[in-house]
Design an enzyme around this catalytic site. Structure first.
Site, PDB file in Angstrom:
ATOM      1  N   ARG A   1     -13.626  -0.884   4.291  1.00 23.85           N
ATOM      2  CA  ARG A   1     -12.357  -1.600   4.062  1.00 23.85           C
ATOM      3  C   ARG A   1     -12.331  -2.002   2.594  1.00 23.85           C
ATOM      4  O   ARG A   1     -13.187  -2.770   2.143  1.00 23.85           O
ATOM      5  CB  ARG A   1     -12.256  -2.834   4.965  1.00 23.85           C
ATOM      6  CG  ARG A   1     -11.092  -3.736   4.584  1.00 23.85           C
ATOM      7  CD  ARG A   1     -10.767  -4.766   5.636  1.00 23.85           C
ATOM      8  NE  ARG A   1     -10.111  -4.160   6.774  1.00 23.85           N
ATOM      9  CZ  ARG A   1      -9.394  -4.820   7.679  1.00 23.85           C
ATOM     10  NH1 ARG A   1      -9.239  -6.123   7.568  1.00 23.85           N
ATOM     11  NH2 ARG A   1      -8.835  -4.191   8.689  1.00 23.85           N
TER      12      ARG A   1
ATOM     13  N   HIS B   1      -4.104   2.801   7.038  1.00 24.80           N
ATOM     14  CA  HIS B   1      -4.898   2.089   8.053  1.00 24.80           C
ATOM     15  C   HIS B   1      -4.951   2.997   9.295  1.00 24.80           C
ATOM     16  O   HIS B   1      -4.333   2.716  10.316  1.00 24.80           O
ATOM     17  CB  HIS B   1      -4.241   0.742   8.365  1.00 24.80           C
ATOM     18  CG  HIS B   1      -5.148  -0.243   9.043  1.00 24.80           C
ATOM     19  ND1 HIS B   1      -6.469   0.024   9.361  1.00 24.80           N
ATOM     20  CD2 HIS B   1      -4.924  -1.518   9.483  1.00 24.80           C
ATOM     21  CE1 HIS B   1      -7.002  -1.028   9.943  1.00 24.80           C
ATOM     22  NE2 HIS B   1      -6.093  -1.979  10.037  1.00 24.80           N
TER      23      HIS B   1
ATOM     24  N   CYS C   1       0.153  -5.360  14.158  1.00 25.76           N
ATOM     25  CA  CYS C   1      -1.280  -5.042  14.007  1.00 25.76           C
ATOM     26  C   CYS C   1      -2.142  -6.295  14.031  1.00 25.76           C
ATOM     27  O   CYS C   1      -3.330  -6.207  14.313  1.00 25.76           O
ATOM     28  CB  CYS C   1      -1.497  -4.270  12.711  1.00 25.76           C
ATOM     29  SG  CYS C   1      -0.918  -5.178  11.253  1.00 25.76           S
TER      30      CYS C   1
ATOM     31  N   ARG D   1      -8.086  -0.959  19.566  1.00 31.49           N
ATOM     32  CA  ARG D   1      -8.817  -0.644  18.339  1.00 31.49           C
ATOM     33  C   ARG D   1     -10.217  -0.157  18.705  1.00 31.49           C
ATOM     34  O   ARG D   1     -10.715   0.817  18.138  1.00 31.49           O
ATOM     35  CB  ARG D   1      -8.914  -1.895  17.439  1.00 31.49           C
ATOM     36  CG  ARG D   1      -7.603  -2.323  16.801  1.00 31.49           C
ATOM     37  CD  ARG D   1      -7.092  -1.285  15.805  1.00 31.49           C
ATOM     38  NE  ARG D   1      -8.083  -0.974  14.788  1.00 31.49           N
ATOM     39  CZ  ARG D   1      -8.303  -1.686  13.682  1.00 31.49           C
ATOM     40  NH1 ARG D   1      -7.567  -2.745  13.417  1.00 31.49           N
ATOM     41  NH2 ARG D   1      -9.246  -1.322  12.805  1.00 31.49           N
TER      42      ARG D   1
END
Ligand code: CP
Ligand code: NVA
Length: 317
Positions: A106, A133, A265, A293
């Site tokens: 990230r 993403h 999200c 996720r």
């Protein structure tokens, strides 16, 4: 080290041809509680995750998902490692590739995860950059697929940002029509949109952009929004003014199909891009997105780090 060329996931476009199977795999695996107890495709493997920005969902879902797949998760927070202080991305990637079987990253600038993937000899997964993403979009399309038939198009209201870029690419790959509304000057990246339109055309889907939120959400089957100012943009607080009229509230959602799904999200800034009444309504599927996720990333990790095992399970279902 295997002779097979390693693959990376920098944007969802990298796996676009197999995305429907990756999502189907994740849905079956999530529900196959007897099988998934014993399936350990990452047995003996270690997956490291580097974070330059905070995270709740991504960090926990990768740690738990890798553990469930039989692997060892390692979380590497930027302040605790040499990267960005006394060591380059290239040297970090080369060294970590000698210990690890996969790296998630990230970062701020998308060029950094691209550089890590170029210099690592193990698969690299983008765990959010300023431009993409991909893990979020895999989980989101999984949640949309789980709901069954979407009554209308997928709409986006807000910033043309990293989450939207992969959402539109993934939606196009799955054959969903998309209508997005962004304020003037907050439109998505044109190169990403060109590619999304190309994928949509191949799948008989359409993509329409507007600056009018009501137009985007009218008769929509999904309404998706995200924070107006993303991580790394904190110095751009003047951006807020542009989002006047872009809040997803009870009045705006009244234009959607009655069975629309509200998506975000997370983390959400309640009272800014969305009201409590919408995010807490029966139409909201934010927790399914968050849970997915983990399942979607388990499919992606198996696909990238043990493709034979991924195919074996795919062929069983
Ligand atoms: N949606 C998402 O990526 O959440 P985190 O920032 O908590 O990981
Ligand atoms: N667009 C947001 C997504 C957070 C998960 C950001 O980049 O901060």
């Amino acid at each position: 080290m295997s002779d097979i060329e390693k693959r990376d996931l920098l944007a969802i476009d990298d796996l676009v041809d197999d995305l429907p199977d990756i999502i189907e795999w994740a849905i079956r695996y999530k529900n196959d509680t007897e099988f998934n107890q014993d399936f350990k495709p990452l047995d003996g493997m270690s997956i490291g995750s580097i974070y330059e920005k905070p995270s709740t969902r991504t960090r926990v879902s990768f740690e738990v998902g890798v553990h469930k797949l039989g692997g060892q998760p390692l979380t590497l927070l930027k302040n605790d490692i040499q990267l960005g202080k006394s060591e380059s991305i290239g040297d970090t990637a080369a060294v970590l590739s000698r210990y690890l079987d996969g790296i998630t990253y990230r970062c701020f600038g998308h060029a950094d995860v691209t550089e890590l993937a170029r210099t690592a000899t193990v698969p690299v997964i983008n765990a959010l950059s300023d431009l993409h993403h991909p893990c979020q979009s895999a989980a989101d399309l999984m949640a949309i697929t789980e709901r069954g038939k979407t009554p209308g198009h997928i709409s986006w209201v807000g910033d043309g940002n990293n989450v939207f870029h992969d959402l539109v690419l993934a939606s196009a790959a799955m054959g969903h029509d998309v209508k997005y509304a962004t304020p003037l000057g907050m439109e998505p990246n044109e190169q990403v949109m060109q590619r999304a339109r190309q994928i949509a055309e191949q799948n008989g889907a359409s993509i329409t952009g507007t600056n009018d939120p009501v137009e985007a959400v009218s008769d929509a089957g999904v309404i998706y929004t995200d924070i107006f100012v993303s991580m790394g943009e904190e110095h751009m607080s003047d951006k807020f003014a542009a989002f006047e009229g872009f809040q997803v509230n009870e009045e705006l959602v009244s234009h959607a199909h009655p069975d629309y799904a509200f998506m975000h999200c997370l983390p959400a800034h309640r009272g800014e891009e969305v009201t409590d009444g919408v995010i807490d309504s029966k139409n909201s599927i934010i927790l399914d997105q968050a849970e997915n996720r983990m399942w979607a990333q388990m499919s992606l990790l198996t696909y990238l780090c043990n493709n034979d095992a991924w195919k074996t399970y795919r062929d069983l279902i």
